[in-house]
Scaffold this active site. Structure first.
Site, PDB file in Angstrom:
ATOM      1  N   PRO A 103       0.792  -1.228   0.000  1.00 54.44           N
ATOM      2  CA  PRO A 103       0.000   0.000   0.000  1.00 54.44           C
ATOM      3  C   PRO A 103       0.829   1.284   0.000  1.00 54.44           C
ATOM      4  CG  PRO A 103      -0.189  -1.155   2.101  1.00 54.44           C
ATOM      5  CD  PRO A 103       0.499  -2.081   1.152  1.00 54.44           C
ATOM      6  N   ASN A 104       0.311   2.235  -0.742  1.00 52.76           N
ATOM      7  CA  ASN A 104       0.826   3.606  -0.842  1.00 52.76           C
ATOM      8  C   ASN A 104       2.082   3.735  -1.691  1.00 52.76           C
ATOM      9  OD1 ASN A 104      -1.203   4.905   0.814  1.00 52.76           O
ATOM     10  ND2 ASN A 104      -0.275   3.799   2.521  1.00 52.76           N
ATOM     11  N   TYR A 125      11.435   8.707   0.862  1.00 51.31           N
ATOM     12  CA  TYR A 125      11.367   7.662  -0.162  1.00 51.31           C
ATOM     13  C   TYR A 125      12.028   8.043  -1.498  1.00 51.31           C
ATOM     14  CZ  TYR A 125       8.039   5.723   3.170  1.00 51.31           C
ATOM     15  OH  TYR A 125       7.453   5.230   4.296  1.00 51.31           O
ATOM     16  N   HIS A 134      12.883  -2.872   1.751  1.00 54.44           N
ATOM     17  CA  HIS A 134      12.326  -1.590   2.198  1.00 54.44           C
ATOM     18  C   HIS A 134      13.201  -0.456   1.692  1.00 54.44           C
ATOM     19  CE1 HIS A 134       9.480  -3.613   4.719  1.00 54.44           C
ATOM     20  NE2 HIS A 134      10.461  -4.383   5.140  1.00 54.44           N
ATOM     21  N   ARG A 182      13.488   4.391  12.165  1.00 50.29           N
ATOM     22  CA  ARG A 182      12.203   5.089  12.216  1.00 50.29           C
ATOM     23  C   ARG A 182      11.408   4.679  13.463  1.00 50.29           C
ATOM     24  NH1 ARG A 182       9.504   4.778   6.448  1.00 50.29           N
ATOM     25  NH2 ARG A 182       8.272   6.457   7.405  1.00 50.29           N
TER      26      ARG A 182
END
Ligand code: CA2
Length: 151
Positions: free
Chosen positions: A11-12, A24, A101, A108
């Site tokens: 998602p996203n 990102y 990732h 984080r």
């Protein structure tokens, strides 16, 4: 061993390059796919590249991969931290799985430090930006080559 690999995005990730570039980066998901397709050609891999915001679609692609794929690269997005269902699906897949990732999840929030998918993944990469996808592909290609050589 099949030279077909699946790259699955959660998602996203369709918003890549459009929001939060400080985390990102500036590349879009289409840019990442193009880079992965170039790498696939160099590595003599066949590639299916997918993204979905829906958990069931990711599970269905893992099921599809079961009979035909030599490996999976998966960036499950936030499902990484929540989805027992994706873990269960990956546990039905016998070939190598690379968890990828873009950001360094360990730098984080604490809730990003746990991954259900890591319980199944043969390798995990985090914090290498979108380059992590290509590095994951190189690892899959090596494992596929080694398996073919030992068959
Ligand atoms: O670092 C990664 O690749 C993540 O899997 C990305 C997920 C996040 O939930 C994981 O903890 C780590 C989030 C993907 C969201 O992607 C966006 C991209 C651009 C703009 C907004 C969101």
């Amino acid at each position: 061993m099949s030279r077909l690999i699946f790259i699955l995005n959660g998602p996203n990730l369709n918003l890549l390059g459009k929001r939060q570039p400080q985390i990102y980066g500036h590349e879009t998901l289409a840019d990442v796919e193009a880079t992965c397709r170039r790498a696939a050609a160099e590595l003599k891999l066949e590639l299916r590249f997918h993204q979905s915001n829906r958990e069931y679609e990711i599970i269905d692609w893992i099921h599809e991969a079961r009979d035909i794929a030599g490996g999976i690269v998966i960036n499950p997005g936030a499902f990484t931290h929540t989805s027992v269902a994706i873990l269960d699906a990956l546990n039905t897949f016998d070939a190598p799985v690379m968890e990828c990732h873009i950001s360094n999840v360990h730098k984080r929030e604490a809730f990003r430090h746990h991954s259900y998918v890591s319980l199944r993944a043969d390798g995990v990469i985090a914090g290498f930006g979108t380059q992590g996808y290509v590095l994951s592909m190189h690892r899959l290609a090596r494992l596929i080559d080694e398996k073919a050589a030992s068959a």
